[in-house]
Enzyme design. Structure first.
Site, mmCIF file in Angstrom:
data_model
loop_
_atom_site.group_PDB
_atom_site.id
_atom_site.type_symbol
_atom_site.label_atom_id
_atom_site.label_comp_id
_atom_site.label_asym_id
_atom_site.label_seq_id
_atom_site.Cartn_x
_atom_site.Cartn_y
_atom_site.Cartn_z
ATOM 1 N N ASN A 164 47.865 18.071 -24.512
ATOM 2 C CA ASN A 164 49.297 17.710 -24.499
ATOM 3 C C ASN A 164 49.568 16.532 -25.416
ATOM 4 O O ASN A 164 50.607 16.483 -26.078
ATOM 5 C CB ASN A 164 49.748 17.395 -23.071
ATOM 6 C CG ASN A 164 50.113 18.639 -22.300
ATOM 7 O OD1 ASN A 164 51.112 19.291 -22.586
ATOM 8 N ND2 ASN A 164 49.280 19.005 -21.326
ATOM 9 N N ARG A 174 45.293 8.933 -13.138
ATOM 10 C CA ARG A 174 45.337 7.795 -12.209
ATOM 11 C C ARG A 174 46.731 7.664 -11.609
ATOM 12 O O ARG A 174 47.731 7.914 -12.293
ATOM 13 C CB ARG A 174 45.028 6.493 -12.951
ATOM 14 C CG ARG A 174 43.571 6.191 -13.079
ATOM 15 C CD ARG A 174 43.413 4.882 -13.789
ATOM 16 N NE ARG A 174 43.674 3.744 -12.926
ATOM 17 C CZ ARG A 174 42.720 3.062 -12.304
ATOM 18 N NH1 ARG A 174 41.463 3.400 -12.439
ATOM 19 N NH2 ARG A 174 43.018 2.031 -11.557
ATOM 20 N N ILE A 175 46.762 7.244 -10.364
ATOM 21 C CA ILE A 175 48.060 6.995 -9.737
ATOM 22 C C ILE A 175 48.459 5.554 -10.054
ATOM 23 O O ILE A 175 47.671 4.627 -9.852
ATOM 24 C CB ILE A 175 47.975 7.244 -8.218
ATOM 25 C CG1 ILE A 175 47.688 8.735 -7.978
ATOM 26 C CG2 ILE A 175 49.276 6.820 -7.539
ATOM 27 C CD1 ILE A 175 47.452 9.100 -6.532
ATOM 28 N N ASN A 179 56.110 12.250 -17.326
ATOM 29 C CA ASN A 179 54.837 12.882 -16.949
ATOM 30 C C ASN A 179 54.995 14.389 -17.077
ATOM 31 O O ASN A 179 56.086 14.920 -16.908
ATOM 32 C CB ASN A 179 54.495 12.526 -15.499
ATOM 33 C CG ASN A 179 53.181 13.151 -15.048
ATOM 34 O OD1 ASN A 179 52.189 13.149 -15.801
ATOM 35 N ND2 ASN A 179 53.150 13.695 -13.848
ATOM 36 N N HIS A 239 53.445 17.852 -15.310
ATOM 37 C CA HIS A 239 52.689 18.284 -14.132
ATOM 38 C C HIS A 239 52.592 19.810 -14.152
ATOM 39 O O HIS A 239 53.594 20.497 -14.410
ATOM 40 C CB HIS A 239 53.398 17.820 -12.856
ATOM 41 C CG HIS A 239 52.649 18.182 -11.621
ATOM 42 N ND1 HIS A 239 51.487 17.541 -11.236
ATOM 43 C CD2 HIS A 239 52.867 19.158 -10.707
ATOM 44 C CE1 HIS A 239 51.038 18.092 -10.122
ATOM 45 N NE2 HIS A 239 51.848 19.074 -9.775
ATOM 46 N N LEU A 286 54.482 10.102 -6.054
ATOM 47 C CA LEU A 286 53.611 10.986 -6.832
ATOM 48 C C LEU A 286 54.310 12.302 -7.187
ATOM 49 O O LEU A 286 54.850 12.989 -6.307
ATOM 50 C CB LEU A 286 52.334 11.286 -6.026
ATOM 51 C CG LEU A 286 51.305 12.165 -6.741
ATOM 52 C CD1 LEU A 286 50.708 11.430 -7.926
ATOM 53 C CD2 LEU A 286 50.222 12.621 -5.784
ATOM 54 N N ASP A 287 54.249 12.656 -8.485
ATOM 55 C CA ASP A 287 54.808 13.920 -8.974
ATOM 56 C C ASP A 287 56.232 14.144 -8.483
ATOM 57 O O ASP A 287 56.603 15.231 -8.027
ATOM 58 C CB ASP A 287 53.891 15.098 -8.578
ATOM 59 C CG ASP A 287 52.500 14.941 -9.161
ATOM 60 O OD1 ASP A 287 52.381 14.373 -10.250
ATOM 61 O OD2 ASP A 287 51.531 15.368 -8.518
ATOM 62 N N GLU A 311 53.023 24.138 -21.561
ATOM 63 C CA GLU A 311 53.131 22.667 -21.517
ATOM 64 C C GLU A 311 53.286 22.124 -22.935
ATOM 65 O O GLU A 311 54.088 21.223 -23.190
ATOM 66 C CB GLU A 311 51.883 22.060 -20.858
ATOM 67 C CG GLU A 311 51.735 22.401 -19.391
ATOM 68 C CD GLU A 311 50.557 21.704 -18.733
ATOM 69 O OE1 GLU A 311 50.264 20.547 -19.084
ATOM 70 O OE2 GLU A 311 49.913 22.321 -17.859
#
Ligand code: GAR
Length: 196
Positions: A15, A92-93, A108, A110, A145-146, A175
């Site tokens: 990506n 990583r979060i 981001n 996903h 998250l997400d 993507e």
């Protein structure tokens, strides 16, 4: 004046390559640095081959200390004059503090049609759930998250013969189409959702 985009990766960086290659000609942005939390990330080599600036902030040294890791990350982002951050397979979060600092400037990708299947193993989850459609989502990053406003989604039909591998490969190709389109629009100030 072009804007400066940092791309964060942990692995292959396919990506990242799609994003970096899209930022040419009349594009309103350029990649300013590719940062990995994994010194062995294949994407780092690919980024170097493209002539991009690269940096590694090895999570190994910061295992128990997210704040220290993020302090280094922030330092690196600022050093390269970052205006926008793209998470591209960055595993990583990030803390609320970090994400809130970049609020409105951090994206981001996903591999699922959010809000379905947050977290890991999204392709397996979609198969197990018997989903008719699967895909990927580009969204703004928030402290959850997400989560965060969805800016684009691309959808594939799940085939009866699909495996986790076949499905993930088809989604990954989408993507590479979706993320560059959304990034460009985002930088131009267009937050309308893209659907492929
Ligand atoms: C991509 O499928 C991306 O959506 C996913 O990791 C892969 C990275 O591939 N990201 C996540 O799962 C984040 N939650 P790449 O390194 O070849 O771009």
């Amino acid at each position: 004046m072009t804007h400066r985009v940092a791309i964060l990766i942990s692995g292959n960086g396919s990506n990242m390559l799609a994003l970096a290659k899209s930022m040419t000609a009349d594009h309103p942005a350029r990649p300013c640095v590719v940062i990995s939390d994994n010194p062995k990330a294949k994407g780092l080599t690919n980024a170097m081959e493209l002539g991009l600036n690269t940096a590694t902030i090895s999570s190994h040294f910061f295992k128990d200390n997210r704040l220290e890791f993020e302090k280094e990350l922030m330092h690196c982002l600022k050093k390269f004059g970052t205006e926008f951050v793209c998470l591209a397979g960055f595993m990583r979060i990030l803390t609320a503090q970090f994400v809130n600092y970049w609020n409105g400037r951090i994206l981001n990708i996903h591999p699922s049609l959010l809000p379905k299947f947050r977290g890991l193993r999204t392709h397996t989850k979609a198969l197990v759930a018997g989903e008719k459609y699967h895909g990927c989502t580009v969204h703004e990053v928030t402290e959850h998250l997400d989560d965060g406003p969805i800016l684009g989604q691309a959808r594939v039909t799940v085939l009866p013969e699909d495996t986790t591998d076949s499905l993930s490969q088809r989604v990954l190709l989408l993507e590479h189409e979706l993320y560059p389109i959304v990034l460009r629009r985002f930088i131009e100030g267009d937050r309308r959702m893209v659907v492929l």
